[in-house]
Design an enzyme around this catalytic site. Structure first.
Site, PDB file in Angstrom:
ATOM      1  N   ASP A  15      41.110  39.613  21.415  1.00  0.00           N
ATOM      2  CA  ASP A  15      40.119  40.607  20.989  1.00  0.00           C
ATOM      3  C   ASP A  15      40.732  41.997  20.865  1.00  0.00           C
ATOM      4  O   ASP A  15      40.025  42.993  20.806  1.00  0.00           O
ATOM      5  CB  ASP A  15      38.968  40.681  22.011  1.00  0.00           C
ATOM      6  CG  ASP A  15      37.812  39.775  21.617  1.00  0.00           C
ATOM      7  OD1 ASP A  15      37.985  38.984  20.683  1.00  0.00           O
ATOM      8  OD2 ASP A  15      36.751  39.858  22.254  1.00  0.00           O
ATOM      9  N   ASP A  74      42.257  34.857  32.897  1.00  0.00           N
ATOM     10  CA  ASP A  74      42.481  36.169  32.312  1.00  0.00           C
ATOM     11  C   ASP A  74      43.984  36.361  32.095  1.00  0.00           C
ATOM     12  O   ASP A  74      44.801  35.667  32.691  1.00  0.00           O
ATOM     13  CB  ASP A  74      41.938  37.265  33.228  1.00  0.00           C
ATOM     14  CG  ASP A  74      40.419  37.352  33.177  1.00  0.00           C
ATOM     15  OD1 ASP A  74      39.834  36.734  32.277  1.00  0.00           O
ATOM     16  OD2 ASP A  74      39.832  38.036  34.038  1.00  0.00           O
ATOM     17  N   ASP A  76      46.288  38.377  33.021  1.00  0.00           N
ATOM     18  CA  ASP A  76      47.229  38.671  34.092  1.00  0.00           C
ATOM     19  C   ASP A  76      47.309  37.551  35.134  1.00  0.00           C
ATOM     20  O   ASP A  76      48.012  37.701  36.132  1.00  0.00           O
ATOM     21  CB  ASP A  76      46.841  39.985  34.788  1.00  0.00           C
ATOM     22  CG  ASP A  76      45.436  39.949  35.361  1.00  0.00           C
ATOM     23  OD1 ASP A  76      44.507  39.618  34.609  1.00  0.00           O
ATOM     24  OD2 ASP A  76      45.256  40.265  36.554  1.00  0.00           O
ATOM     25  N   ASP A 168      30.199  35.185  33.265  1.00  0.00           N
ATOM     26  CA  ASP A 168      30.549  34.095  34.177  1.00  0.00           C
ATOM     27  C   ASP A 168      29.429  33.836  35.193  1.00  0.00           C
ATOM     28  O   ASP A 168      29.042  32.698  35.430  1.00  0.00           O
ATOM     29  CB  ASP A 168      31.861  34.410  34.904  1.00  0.00           C
ATOM     30  CG  ASP A 168      31.934  35.858  35.379  1.00  0.00           C
ATOM     31  OD1 ASP A 168      30.893  36.546  35.374  1.00  0.00           O
ATOM     32  OD2 ASP A 168      33.035  36.299  35.749  1.00  0.00           O
TER      33      ASP A 168
END
Length: 434
Positions: A15, A74, A76, A168
């Site tokens: 994105d 995610d 990281d 979530d």
């Protein structure tokens, strides 16, 4: 990632708004494709729905139709090679199971005092809220990353919705109301990074406090009217999970320790028993800190840090309940990676979610942004946080007044100092402006 290659799809959902970064991500995907990895790079032309929108569009791809499970990370997060082998069996042998959530392990916890204190707060979240919730068969929320979900359960719950930026938690509540179950695997950890700057941590805490309160407002009627779950489960989700943990806990911490006790110094007629003001809260805090035994010596700093952060959590919860300004605001949490170690002047901010689909297949989604390199500029004004300084002045006045009265609320000096330190930005890793 150790898994049969013919049953694994890596899906990178990008994105990012910077074309240069998008090209780098795509180039990296092409390198893995040449190595024989089944990887798909998906870049959207817009950021509608943010992470929820990216994940929703990712599941709509034709090549996902044969997949049974989706693992989400995610950008990281660094899962171990055996991650799928330790999570997928739970889903294969338990058809009523919708989600397997792993613990987070922080690679930069020792970088500075602020990251150590964040580690204590999050260890409490995983040990007491999620592990206890899982072991007692109670509801606990999905963390949005480091988890594997059953795609059928996602669709049965209504898919990814973007009415808040805690998509979530939204999905987890809806799936629970449909009768799906979750499990937390406490001995499985996934490496990731904590925010290193105070500014990034403030933005993250705002989102984590504002949007759950807003979701509580939007879902209360839906939860109450659900006929598939018992009254006690509705009560647990509405009262214990949302009202107490996501709203009241922040308000009690801030108003009691930062407003009521200091105000009692100014209003001499009000007397607080020591067991209410000191003993009971101290016992609760010590028990909470046991979740991170290696940092028990930082207990006082953790209390002061949490009290300061309660200011922002309280404000965020009120914004969420009232749907005021900044509700559902998504500010990408700044993660620096090895930027500082490499002495780079570039400030990187990455967000990503990997959607691993297994059917056994897996998919990943990343969204990243990077600023161009410039000469660093040190601006003191950028480190000033007005709200913290106002609270620091108020508490310092109460502390001095307390000295003249001869009382023993000495902790007000410490709390005032904490607000001043964080108000002037002297906590966390300081990154020069670019």
């Amino acid at each position: 990632m150790s898994w049969p290659s013919n049953k694994l799809i890596i899906q990178v959902l990008d994105d990012s708004t910077n074309p240069e970064i998008g090209d780098k991500v795509e180039f990296e995907c092409e390198k893995w494709l040449e190595k024989g990895v089944h990887i798909k790079y998906e870049r959207r032309e817009n950021r509608n729905g943010y992470k929820a929108g990216a994940l929703r569009e990712g599941l709509e791809k034709q090549y996902v139709k044969d997949c049974e499970f989706v693992a989400i990370f995610d950008a990281d997060f660094q899962p171990e090679p055996d991650y799928l082998w330790r999570t997928i069996p739970f889903l294969l042998h338990n058809p009523d199971l919708a989600l397997v959530q792993a613990r987070w392990k922080f690679v930069n916890a020792n970088e500075c005092l602020m990251t150590r204190l964040q580690e204590m707060s999050l260890d409490y979240h995983f040990s007491l809220e999620q592990e206890v919730g899982s072991s007692t068969y109670s509801f606990f929320g999905f963390n949005g990353t480091a988890g594997v979900g059953r795609i059928r359960a996602v669709m049965d719950a209504g898919g990814w919705k973007d009415r808040t930026t805690v998509e979530d938690m939204d999905l987890a509540v809806r799936a629970s109301l449909k009768g799906w179950k979750f499990v937390f695997v406490g001995d499985l950890s996934v490496k990731n990074e904590l925010p290193r700057t105070y500014k990034a941590n403030r933005y993250q805490q705002h989102r984590w406090s504002c949007d759950p309160a807003n979701l509580f407002r939007k879902m209360s009627k839906e939860i109450l009217c659900c006929e598939k779950v018992s009254f006690w489960k509705k009560f647990h989700v509405l009262y214990a999970f949302f009202f107490v943990r996501k709203i009241v806990a922040h308000w009690v911490t801030f108003f009691f320790y930062c407003i009521i006790i200091p105000a009692c110094v100014l209003i001499q007629e009000v007397q607080l028993p020591k067991y209410i003001a000191i003993y009971i809260p101290s016992v609760i805090t010590i028990l909470n800190s046991i979740c991170t035994p290696r940092s028990i010596h930082l207990l006082v700093f953790w209390i002061l840090f949490e009290n300061v952060m309660s200011l922002h959590r309280t404000k965020a919860a009120i914004i969420g309940l009232l749907e005021a300004d900044r509700v559902n605001e998504l500010v990408v949490t700044e993660k620096l990676g090895n930027t500082l170690k490499n002495r780079s002047n570039a400030s990187t901010s990455t967000v990503a979610s990997t959607s691993t689909r297994t059917s056994d297949s897996v998919s990943t989604s990343t969204s990243a942004r990077m600023r161009p390199q410039r000469r660093p500029r040190l601006k003191f004004i950028e480190r000033i946080h007005v709200m913290e300084l106002i609270m620091g002045v108020f508490l310092l006045y109460c502390a001095i007044y307390d000295v003249f009265l001869g009382r023993d609320y000495f902790y007000l000096f410490l709390q005032s100092a904490a607000f001043f330190v964080m108000g002037f930005g002297y906590i966390g890793t300081f990154v020069p402006s670019n």
